[in-house]
Design a protein around this motif. Structure first.
Motif, PDB file in Angstrom:
ATOM      1  N   PRO A  65       0.800  -1.227   0.000  1.00  0.00           N
ATOM      2  CA  PRO A  65       0.000   0.000   0.000  1.00  0.00           C
ATOM      3  C   PRO A  65       0.835   1.280   0.000  1.00  0.00           C
ATOM      4  O   PRO A  65       0.432   2.285  -0.589  1.00  0.00           O
ATOM      5  N   SER A  66       2.001   1.241   0.634  1.00  0.00           N
ATOM      6  CA  SER A  66       2.800   2.458   0.750  1.00  0.00           C
ATOM      7  C   SER A  66       3.348   2.940  -0.585  1.00  0.00           C
ATOM      8  O   SER A  66       3.699   4.108  -0.735  1.00  0.00           O
ATOM      9  N   SER A  67       3.422   2.061  -1.590  1.00  0.00           N
ATOM     10  CA  SER A  67       3.947   2.456  -2.896  1.00  0.00           C
ATOM     11  C   SER A  67       2.847   2.542  -3.954  1.00  0.00           C
ATOM     12  O   SER A  67       3.129   2.591  -5.152  1.00  0.00           O
ATOM     13  N   THR A  68       1.593   2.572  -3.511  1.00  0.00           N
ATOM     14  CA  THR A  68       0.451   2.627  -4.423  1.00  0.00           C
ATOM     15  C   THR A  68      -0.255   3.962  -4.277  1.00  0.00           C
ATOM     16  O   THR A  68      -0.546   4.397  -3.161  1.00  0.00           O
ATOM     17  N   TYR A  69      -0.518   4.613  -5.397  1.00  0.00           N
ATOM     18  CA  TYR A  69      -1.262   5.875  -5.401  1.00  0.00           C
ATOM     19  C   TYR A  69      -2.621   5.624  -6.021  1.00  0.00           C
ATOM     20  O   TYR A  69      -2.735   5.079  -7.123  1.00  0.00           O
ATOM     21  N   ILE A  70      -3.688   6.024  -5.316  1.00  0.00           N
ATOM     22  CA  ILE A  70      -5.036   5.785  -5.820  1.00  0.00           C
ATOM     23  C   ILE A  70      -5.904   6.987  -5.471  1.00  0.00           C
ATOM     24  O   ILE A  70      -5.875   7.481  -4.339  1.00  0.00           O
ATOM     25  N   GLU A  71      -6.660   7.461  -6.459  1.00  0.00           N
ATOM     26  CA  GLU A  71      -7.495   8.635  -6.252  1.00  0.00           C
ATOM     27  C   GLU A  71      -8.907   8.240  -5.855  1.00  0.00           C
ATOM     28  O   GLU A  71      -9.323   7.089  -5.983  1.00  0.00           O
ATOM     29  N   VAL A  72      -9.651   9.222  -5.386  1.00  0.00           N
ATOM     30  CA  VAL A  72     -10.887   8.957  -4.667  1.00  0.00           C
ATOM     31  C   VAL A  72     -12.003   8.398  -5.554  1.00  0.00           C
ATOM     32  O   VAL A  72     -12.877   7.675  -5.067  1.00  0.00           O
ATOM     33  N   PHE A 100       4.086   0.264  -6.942  1.00  0.00           N
ATOM     34  CA  PHE A 100       4.386   1.332  -7.899  1.00  0.00           C
ATOM     35  C   PHE A 100       3.325   1.432  -8.989  1.00  0.00           C
ATOM     36  O   PHE A 100       3.618   1.600 -10.169  1.00  0.00           O
ATOM     37  N   THR A 101       2.073   1.333  -8.540  1.00  0.00           N
ATOM     38  CA  THR A 101       0.929   1.484  -9.427  1.00  0.00           C
ATOM     39  C   THR A 101       0.187   2.763  -9.057  1.00  0.00           C
ATOM     40  O   THR A 101      -0.005   3.062  -7.878  1.00  0.00           O
ATOM     41  N   SER A 102      -0.234   3.508 -10.065  1.00  0.00           N
ATOM     42  CA  SER A 102      -0.951   4.764  -9.869  1.00  0.00           C
ATOM     43  C   SER A 102      -2.274   4.691 -10.621  1.00  0.00           C
ATOM     44  O   SER A 102      -2.299   4.514 -11.843  1.00  0.00           O
ATOM     45  N   LEU A 103      -3.382   4.809  -9.886  1.00  0.00           N
ATOM     46  CA  LEU A 103      -4.727   4.721 -10.446  1.00  0.00           C
ATOM     47  C   LEU A 103      -5.397   6.072 -10.268  1.00  0.00           C
ATOM     48  O   LEU A 103      -5.606   6.509  -9.134  1.00  0.00           O
ATOM     49  N   ARG A 104      -5.749   6.723 -11.383  1.00  0.00           N
ATOM     50  CA  ARG A 104      -6.174   8.113 -11.317  1.00  0.00           C
ATOM     51  C   ARG A 104      -7.508   8.338 -12.021  1.00  0.00           C
ATOM     52  O   ARG A 104      -7.970   7.526 -12.816  1.00  0.00           O
ATOM     53  N   GLY A 105      -8.079   9.506 -11.704  1.00  0.00           N
ATOM     54  CA  GLY A 105      -9.316   9.924 -12.360  1.00  0.00           C
ATOM     55  C   GLY A 105     -10.458   8.973 -12.077  1.00  0.00           C
ATOM     56  O   GLY A 105     -10.677   8.541 -10.951  1.00  0.00           O
ATOM     57  N   LYS A 106     -11.195   8.625 -13.123  1.00  0.00           N
ATOM     58  CA  LYS A 106     -12.359   7.742 -12.991  1.00  0.00           C
ATOM     59  C   LYS A 106     -12.048   6.337 -13.508  1.00  0.00           C
ATOM     60  O   LYS A 106     -12.911   5.662 -14.091  1.00  0.00           O
TER      61      LYS A 106
END
Length: 358
Positions: free
Chosen positions: A258-265, A278-284
């Motif tokens: 979890p500490s290396s994962t970026y996820i938006e609301v 190292f995964t980034s999930l953004r927008g919709k």
């Protein structure tokens, strides 16, 4: 008859410490401007359209918020009491309770707002407020209580005596007022030595009149974090990310790190999906069930069907069919199912895929 409850968000401040031309309340946090998190939270628990008090960067704030709110304009930044007064023409005689929060506190939850409103609904006095117990004062005002434990007032940190500075119950700057009382009380607020009118002074005015002031102590002091600097923004981002990831883990999603994962609301993830480091999930972005996403993957507004495997790719505004695998090979992303593969133009990982707010 049920009570009419109106939220008022004070968002007229300049935010000098952010060192930015962008109004403070519009800085992005977990994929949304700061103020949108507050608007979402208050809309869950109130009955009337929000009122947003704007000033610095008013046109930008109006454009970013859009429809569904009413705006009051504070031409001069003369303090929080003065800011709330700007909402009087919109609200006098139009509501029963007024929920007031500043526009830089995106971590407050609907649960806290709901508890505050319920507390005021049973309060014989005209107001209830949110406090927190914390060793770090964050520059907040101190809560003054009398011998019987009743709230008597709030003293700002700059005016506090050494004894008052030792108080660890702090003002979170979140209030619920009885609407038929607050407007006259605001006219009694004195001008401070700094030339501002402080909303905190209405607490002392109520106590001096012998009226009851109730306090709701936060269970999680992190909710009271106000964003005044880039460091505060990073701190809030980390807290928000932890909340989002925890909520998805409760729904059956695995995060390897979890500490290396970026996820938006606004991201949605299906059950039994695994998110690698190292995964980034953004927008919709929406991800179906039983997928494997990452490592080293960035998805912006991508819809991923179930049973997909995406590794080492950066995609934007794509629809990925169920059963698809995407992995890097000599600079090209190969897309395919068990039956076929086809080449898909790669999106450069250096391309700016972050959301933009104009």
């Amino acid at each position: 008859m049920s009570q009419r409850i109106t939220p008022v968000i004070l968002a007229a401040g300049y935010g000098k410490r952010m060192k930015s031309t962008l109004p403070k309340v519009l800085h992005p946090l977990a994929g949304l401007p700061i103020i949108h998190h507050i608007l979402r939270a208050v809309r869950v628990v109130t009955t009337e359209p929000p009122v947003v008090v704007i000033g610095h960067g008013a046109d930008q704030v109006r454009q970013a918020i859009g429809d569904g709110v009413r705006f009051a304009y504070q031409a001069e930044q003369l303090g929080t009491a003065h800011a709330l007064k700007m909402a009087e023409p919109l609200l006098v005689g139009q509501t029963d309770l007024i929920l007031v929060v500043t526009g830089d506190m995106p971590l407050l939850t609907p649960t806290t707002f709901r508890r505050l409103i319920a507390l005021q609904a049973t309060n014989s006095g005209p107001l209830s407020l949110v406090t927190l117990i914390n060793e770090n004062s964050y520059g907040f005002g101190r809560i003054l209580r009398g011998p019987n434990g009743q709230v008597q007032g709030i003293v700002e940190e700059a005016q506090a005596t050494p004894e008052q500075l030792a108080i660890r119950e702090l003002n979170a700057s979140v209030y619920c007022f009885r609407a038929d009382w607050i407007w006259d009380a605001l006219r009694r607020v004195p001008l401070s030595p700094k030339g501002e009118y402080y909303l905190t002074d209405v607490v002392g005015i109520a106590a001096q009149d012998g009226l009851n002031v109730q306090a709701l102590v936060l269970e999680d002091p992190q909710e009271a974090l106000g964003i005044n600097t880039r460091a505060h923004l990073a701190e809030a981002e980390a807290i928000m990310r932890q909340r989002i990831i925890s909520a998805w883990m409760d729904q059956g999603v695995t995060f390897v790190d979890p500490s290396s994962t970026y996820i938006e609301v606004d991201v949605k993830i299906g059950m039994d999906t695994v998110i690698y480091p190292f995964t980034s999930l953004r927008g919709k972005t929406q991800i179906g069930e039983n997928c494997r996403i990452g490592p080293f993957t960035l998805l912006q507004d991508v819809t991923v069907g179930e049973n997909c495997h995406l590794v080492g790719c950066a995609l934007q505004n794509q629809q990925i069919s169920p059963g698809t695998s995407i992995f890097p090979s000599q600079g090209t992303l190969f897309v395919g199912s068990a039956d076929s593969r086809q080449s898909l133009s790669a999106i450069s990982a250096t391309e700016d895929l972050s959301p933009h707010y104009e």
